[in-house]
Design a protein around this motif. Structure first.
Motif, short mmCIF file in Angstrom:
data_model
loop_
_atom_site.label_atom_id
_atom_site.label_comp_id
_atom_site.label_asym_id
_atom_site.label_seq_id
_atom_site.Cartn_x
_atom_site.Cartn_y
_atom_site.Cartn_z
N VAL A 75 10.48 1.08 -7.94
CA VAL A 75 9.78 0.99 -9.23
C VAL A 75 10.79 0.77 -10.36
N TRP B 169 10.63 4.91 -3.04
CA TRP B 169 9.58 4.37 -3.90
C TRP B 169 10.05 4.30 -5.36
N SER B 170 10.65 5.39 -5.82
CA SER B 170 11.06 5.43 -7.23
C SER B 170 12.17 4.42 -7.51
N LEU B 171 13.02 4.18 -6.52
CA LEU B 171 14.08 3.17 -6.70
C LEU B 171 13.47 1.79 -6.87
N ALA C 242 17.67 7.74 2.95
CA ALA C 242 17.10 8.63 1.92
C ALA C 242 15.65 9.00 2.23
N ASP C 243 15.18 10.11 1.63
CA ASP C 243 13.83 10.61 1.88
C ASP C 243 12.75 9.74 1.26
N ASN C 244 13.07 9.12 0.15
CA ASN C 244 12.06 8.34 -0.55
C ASN C 244 12.73 7.26 -1.40
#
Lengths: 266, 262
Positions: A180, A176-178, A172-174
């Motif tokens: 958090v 970070w939100s996962l 996946a591209d990012n």
């Protein structure tokens, strides 16, 4: 080869590189968070006209919230992105050429942070008990010792959970939100926001089947001397099982994603 | 002014097309903020299982307060938070140079360049919860109360921005990777608590020095109970003082900017 000694020393140097920031943040976070939590609970105790709520007095609640910020830090070790950041910028390459296991290296750097914050917890716990006049009895020190031990076990389990999620960055591209999102869950259902004793009994019964209460609530209760032997033993057993599950997941993720890493970064 | 408005429209256009490039992340972030809202509501729901009043407010009054701070937080996450997150990197890498040579205010550019399109969806979510909490409030209220609440929340956002910026600016002197932004987020919990729980010097701290209590608690209090003229004067003077302080420190910080990367 004692390579781990160099890694640990290097991590300590990194943690203490910006000392003014470090101490202002540490003292500010700990002191202010405790004061805010205490103010909230004091108003609730006063509104109810009681001195004990769900087995907690106001001084006990204060100690609970003194431990919470450090408990969060011990468990979360290195910050969000400790693995995905390197995958995204391509600096992950170095682990592929080091003559040591990437897993061992990452766990070691992660736990170095956890150990550092454990030392802070020991310091603050002792200062608090001396200030409130409890002194440092053998019983308190034994509770503290067992508490720190469970904190470090919880840090290992959370490290594996975090690693499993961070490795999604190979697809996946990012992420970070996962990460958090997971923190929100762990902090809320683990007891960082408020002691789990305040949750409805059906919620506590359900939470026992998840790793959350064993990651934060159990070590805090142990440090405070509130946990029973059965609670500690079953909690440690649960941490062990979840640790195996998350380790296997992380290994599988790595095995599946290793060949997707292009070494260039995005 | 017109030029700045046009420039901001370009920022918006750029940010939305950037957000659409990373659709998975876009979705994850919306879910993340949604979970944050749910956790905040659940926290107070659980507390209200054990008490009838928190800081003198009932559960439905507390919902208005929660909706207020979630709305301010969502606006902040959308408009400035991402920009301030990257701020220390610009200073430490010397990238601020590029902002200083542009013919616009560097503070404007650095604070507003990146509009967080995914968080904008959360403004909609927080706004919906805000409307719901107001609509389900059982006490009668006037349009003046509602407009006052809204105006004070916009002012609350300005206060939130100023404090956040003041926590990041020390990077000019410390060259640290994050400044005091972690401390800011920890202190931000003060915004999420009703101001009446703070007493003594803690009250002075959160209503004057680091006025987190003025961000959502005072506006909610205005709507629920009404505020005295002295309280409104207090909000105005603290807001103006904070804005002037930010401007002064920003000027001072720019003078000590070395441009060299670290």
């Amino acid at each position: 080869m004692n390579w781990w000694r160099f890694v640990v020393a290097n991590e300590f140097r990194k943690i203490l590189a910006f000392r003014s920031d470090f101490w202002v943040t540490f003292i500010g976070q700990t002191v202010v968070m405790v004061l805010i939590a205490r103010a909230l609970w004091q108003s609730i105790f006063e509104a109810n006209g009681t001195e004990v709520m769900e087995g907690f007095t106001l001084p006990m609640m204060t100690l609970y919230y003194i431990i919470v910020p450090l408990a969060n830090k011990i468990m979360t070790g290195e910050n969000v992105g400790f693995l995905s950041r390197e995958i995204y910028d391509g600096s992950f390459n170095r682990y592929l050429i080091y003559p040591i296991s990437f897993f061992q290296y990452k766990i070691l750097t992660y736990l170095t942070h956890s150990v550092f914050f454990s030392v802070q917890l020991i310091l603050i716990f002792c200062v608090f008990n001396l200030i409130v006049g409890h002194g440092l009895s053998v019983e308190l020190l034994i509770n503290l010792f067992f508490g720190i031990f469970i904190f470090l076990c919880a840090a290992c389990v959370y490290c594996m959970l975090a690693m499993s999620v961070e490795l999604i960055s190979l697809w996946a591209d990012n992420v970070w939100s996962l990460m958090v999102m997971i923190r929100f869950f762990v902090f809320f259902f683990g007891g960082s926001y408020l002691p789990l004793d305040f949750f409805p009994s059906w919620a506590n019964a359900l939470l026992k089947f998840t790793p959350f209460p064993h990651l934060i609530s159990l070590p805090i209760r142990t440090t405070m001397g509130l946990a029973t032997t059965t609670e500690i033993v079953t909690g440690l057993g649960s941490l062990f099982v979840w640790g195996i599950i998350f380790t296997m997941t992380a290994k599988k993720m790595w095995a599946a994603g290793e060949h997707r890493y292009n070494g260039v970064g995005i | 002014m017109k030029r700045y408005f046009r420039l901001y429209l370009h920022f918006l256009q750029f940010s939305f097309s950037k957000a659409m490039e990373f659709r998975l992340d876009f979705t994850f972030r919306i879910i993340m903020d949604f979970i944050y809202y749910v956790v905040n509501i659940l926290l107070f729901k659980v507390l209200f299982l054990h008490t009838n009043l928190i800081g003198g407010w009932t559960e439905e009054q507390m919902m208005i307060f929660i909706a207020s701070y979630l709305l301010v937080d969502a606006i902040n996450m959308t408009i400035v938070a991402t920009n301030l997150w990257w701020f220390p990197a610009y200073i430490n890498r010397g990238d601020l140079d590029y902002y200083l040579i542009r013919p616009v205010s560097p503070l404007f550019f650095l604070s507003l360049r990146e509009f967080s399109a995914n968080s904008f969806m959360n403004v909609v979510l927080a706004g919906t919860f805000f409307i719901y909490s107001i609509a389900s409030y059982s006490e009668p209220f006037t349009l003046f109360q509602l407009m006052g609440l809204f105006a004070l929340l916009i002012n609350g956002f300005f206060i939130y921005y100023c404090i956040q910026m003041l926590m990041v600016i020390p990077v000019f002197w410390t060259q640290s990777p994050r400044g005091f932004i972690d401390l800011f987020y920890s202190l931000g919990i003060a915004m999420e608590r009703p101001d009446r729980i703070f007493k003594g010097w803690l009250r002075v701290l959160f209503t004057v020095i680091l006025p987190f209590a003025l961000i959502a608690s005072y506006p909610a209090k205005f709507f629920i109970e009404g505020l005295e003229a002295i309280d409104l004067l207090h909000i105005a003077s603290v807001s103006i003082g904070l804005g002037l302080l930010l401007f002064f420190i920003w000027k001072k910080a720019l003078r000590s900017y070395s441009s060299a990367s670290s």
